[in-house]
Design a protein around this motif. Structure first.
Motif, PDB file in Angstrom:
ATOM      1  N   ALA A   1       0.804  -1.229   0.000  1.00 36.97           N
ATOM      2  CA  ALA A   1       0.000   0.000   0.000  1.00 36.97           C
ATOM      3  C   ALA A   1       0.835   1.276   0.000  1.00 36.97           C
ATOM      4  O   ALA A   1       0.578   2.207   0.746  1.00 36.97           O
ATOM      5  CB  ALA A   1      -0.979  -0.003   1.174  1.00 36.97           C
ATOM      6  N   TRP A   2       1.842   1.314  -0.879  1.00 34.73           N
ATOM      7  CA  TRP A   2       2.628   2.542  -1.030  1.00 34.73           C
ATOM      8  C   TRP A   2       1.753   3.597  -1.696  1.00 34.73           C
ATOM      9  O   TRP A   2       0.835   3.296  -2.458  1.00 34.73           O
ATOM     10  CB  TRP A   2       3.818   2.310  -1.935  1.00 34.73           C
ATOM     11  CG  TRP A   2       4.907   1.449  -1.403  1.00 34.73           C
ATOM     12  CD1 TRP A   2       4.935   0.720  -0.250  1.00 34.73           C
ATOM     13  CD2 TRP A   2       6.155   1.207  -2.051  1.00 34.73           C
ATOM     14  NE1 TRP A   2       6.117   0.058  -0.144  1.00 34.73           N
ATOM     15  CE2 TRP A   2       6.883   0.330  -1.225  1.00 34.73           C
ATOM     16  CE3 TRP A   2       6.721   1.646  -3.236  1.00 34.73           C
ATOM     17  CZ2 TRP A   2       8.166  -0.111  -1.573  1.00 34.73           C
ATOM     18  CZ3 TRP A   2       7.982   1.202  -3.578  1.00 34.73           C
ATOM     19  CH2 TRP A   2       8.699   0.334  -2.748  1.00 34.73           C
ATOM     20  N   TRP A   3       2.081   4.848  -1.464  1.00 34.00           N
ATOM     21  CA  TRP A   3       1.487   5.928  -2.235  1.00 34.00           C
ATOM     22  C   TRP A   3       2.141   5.905  -3.617  1.00 34.00           C
ATOM     23  O   TRP A   3       3.321   5.562  -3.739  1.00 34.00           O
ATOM     24  CB  TRP A   3       1.761   7.278  -1.572  1.00 34.00           C
ATOM     25  CG  TRP A   3       1.026   7.466  -0.291  1.00 34.00           C
ATOM     26  CD1 TRP A   3       1.522   7.291   0.962  1.00 34.00           C
ATOM     27  CD2 TRP A   3      -0.332   7.849  -0.133  1.00 34.00           C
ATOM     28  NE1 TRP A   3       0.556   7.545   1.893  1.00 34.00           N
ATOM     29  CE2 TRP A   3      -0.593   7.896   1.252  1.00 34.00           C
ATOM     30  CE3 TRP A   3      -1.352   8.163  -1.028  1.00 34.00           C
ATOM     31  CZ2 TRP A   3      -1.842   8.246   1.762  1.00 34.00           C
ATOM     32  CZ3 TRP A   3      -2.593   8.513  -0.508  1.00 34.00           C
ATOM     33  CH2 TRP A   3      -2.831   8.547   0.859  1.00 34.00           C
ATOM     34  N   PRO A   4       1.407   6.252  -4.677  1.00 35.87           N
ATOM     35  CA  PRO A   4       2.019   6.287  -6.016  1.00 35.87           C
ATOM     36  C   PRO A   4       3.266   7.186  -6.061  1.00 35.87           C
ATOM     37  O   PRO A   4       4.229   6.873  -6.764  1.00 35.87           O
ATOM     38  CB  PRO A   4       0.906   6.835  -6.912  1.00 35.87           C
ATOM     39  CG  PRO A   4      -0.357   6.466  -6.202  1.00 35.87           C
ATOM     40  CD  PRO A   4      -0.027   6.541  -4.725  1.00 35.87           C
ATOM     41  N   GLU A   5       3.249   8.249  -5.282  1.00 37.75           N
ATOM     42  CA  GLU A   5       4.402   9.160  -5.248  1.00 37.75           C
ATOM     43  C   GLU A   5       5.640   8.473  -4.675  1.00 37.75           C
ATOM     44  O   GLU A   5       6.763   8.771  -5.066  1.00 37.75           O
ATOM     45  CB  GLU A   5       4.079  10.413  -4.418  1.00 37.75           C
ATOM     46  CG  GLU A   5       2.987  11.273  -5.007  1.00 37.75           C
ATOM     47  CD  GLU A   5       1.564  10.794  -4.671  1.00 37.75           C
ATOM     48  OE1 GLU A   5       1.390   9.840  -3.874  1.00 37.75           O
ATOM     49  OE2 GLU A   5       0.616  11.372  -5.227  1.00 37.75           O
ATOM     50  N   ASP A   6       5.431   7.544  -3.730  1.00 41.21           N
ATOM     51  CA  ASP A   6       6.560   6.795  -3.159  1.00 41.21           C
ATOM     52  C   ASP A   6       7.205   5.907  -4.220  1.00 41.21           C
ATOM     53  O   ASP A   6       8.429   5.792  -4.289  1.00 41.21           O
ATOM     54  CB  ASP A   6       6.110   5.934  -1.977  1.00 41.21           C
ATOM     55  CG  ASP A   6       5.695   6.757  -0.778  1.00 41.21           C
ATOM     56  OD1 ASP A   6       6.194   7.897  -0.624  1.00 41.21           O
ATOM     57  OD2 ASP A   6       4.866   6.266   0.016  1.00 41.21           O
ATOM     58  N   LEU A   7       6.371   5.278  -5.046  1.00 40.95           N
ATOM     59  CA  LEU A   7       6.898   4.452  -6.129  1.00 40.95           C
ATOM     60  C   LEU A   7       7.640   5.323  -7.134  1.00 40.95           C
ATOM     61  O   LEU A   7       8.742   4.963  -7.571  1.00 40.95           O
ATOM     62  CB  LEU A   7       5.760   3.686  -6.821  1.00 40.95           C
ATOM     63  CG  LEU A   7       6.178   2.836  -8.017  1.00 40.95           C
ATOM     64  CD1 LEU A   7       7.205   1.768  -7.623  1.00 40.95           C
ATOM     65  CD2 LEU A   7       4.953   2.193  -8.656  1.00 40.95           C
ATOM     66  N   ASP A   8       7.079   6.461  -7.487  1.00 44.11           N
ATOM     67  CA  ASP A   8       7.745   7.377  -8.417  1.00 44.11           C
ATOM     68  C   ASP A   8       9.109   7.817  -7.887  1.00 44.11           C
ATOM     69  O   ASP A   8      10.086   7.858  -8.624  1.00 44.11           O
ATOM     70  CB  ASP A   8       6.882   8.613  -8.686  1.00 44.11           C
ATOM     71  CG  ASP A   8       5.632   8.298  -9.493  1.00 44.11           C
ATOM     72  OD1 ASP A   8       5.588   7.229 -10.138  1.00 44.11           O
ATOM     73  OD2 ASP A   8       4.701   9.120  -9.463  1.00 44.11           O
ATOM     74  N   ARG A   9       9.168   8.128  -6.588  1.00 43.01           N
ATOM     75  CA  ARG A   9      10.440   8.547  -5.982  1.00 43.01           C
ATOM     76  C   ARG A   9      11.461   7.417  -6.013  1.00 43.01           C
ATOM     77  O   ARG A   9      12.634   7.636  -6.287  1.00 43.01           O
ATOM     78  CB  ARG A   9      10.230   9.012  -4.543  1.00 43.01           C
ATOM     79  CG  ARG A   9       9.995  10.487  -4.406  1.00 43.01           C
ATOM     80  CD  ARG A   9      10.074  10.955  -2.969  1.00 43.01           C
ATOM     81  NE  ARG A   9       9.075  10.350  -2.087  1.00 43.01           N
ATOM     82  CZ  ARG A   9       7.818  10.772  -1.991  1.00 43.01           C
ATOM     83  NH1 ARG A   9       7.405  11.796  -2.701  1.00 43.01           N
ATOM     84  NH2 ARG A   9       6.978  10.171  -1.174  1.00 43.01           N
ATOM     85  N   ALA A  10      11.014   6.200  -5.727  1.00 43.68           N
ATOM     86  CA  ALA A  10      11.916   5.051  -5.728  1.00 43.68           C
ATOM     87  C   ALA A  10      12.484   4.818  -7.130  1.00 43.68           C
ATOM     88  O   ALA A  10      13.691   4.605  -7.299  1.00 43.68           O
ATOM     89  CB  ALA A  10      11.188   3.804  -5.224  1.00 43.68           C
TER      90      ALA A  10
END
Length: 77
Positions: A42-51
């Motif tokens: 349940a990551w935020w989409p922004e967390d995936l983008d940052r990664a």
């Protein structure tokens, strides 16, 4: 010490998790979203983008036509 692990300490926890998945095979953004955002993680989409951005910016991965691909890191001769 393996050269493939050199510099991995620069990555945050989420970037390292994404790198483990793309080390097995290229993953497109939809697959990564299912794995990290639409799952128990349940990551935020922004967390995936940052990664993903961190992996690409530091040269650990390439975001290309086939999806996110781990770049082989080799020590200089």
């Amino acid at each position: 010490m393996s050269s493939a692990g050199h510099g991995v300490g620069l990555l945050d926890e989420r970037s390292h998790a994404v790198l483990r998945f793309v080390a097995k095979r290229p993953r497109n953004r939809d697959e990564l979203t299912r794995i990290f955002v639409d799952s128990k993680r349940a990551w935020w989409p922004e967390d995936l983008d940052r990664a993903i951005s961190q992996l690409v910016d530091l040269g650990f991965a390439v975001d290309g036509d086939d999806g996110l691909v781990r770049r082989t890191v080799r020590s200089p001769l």
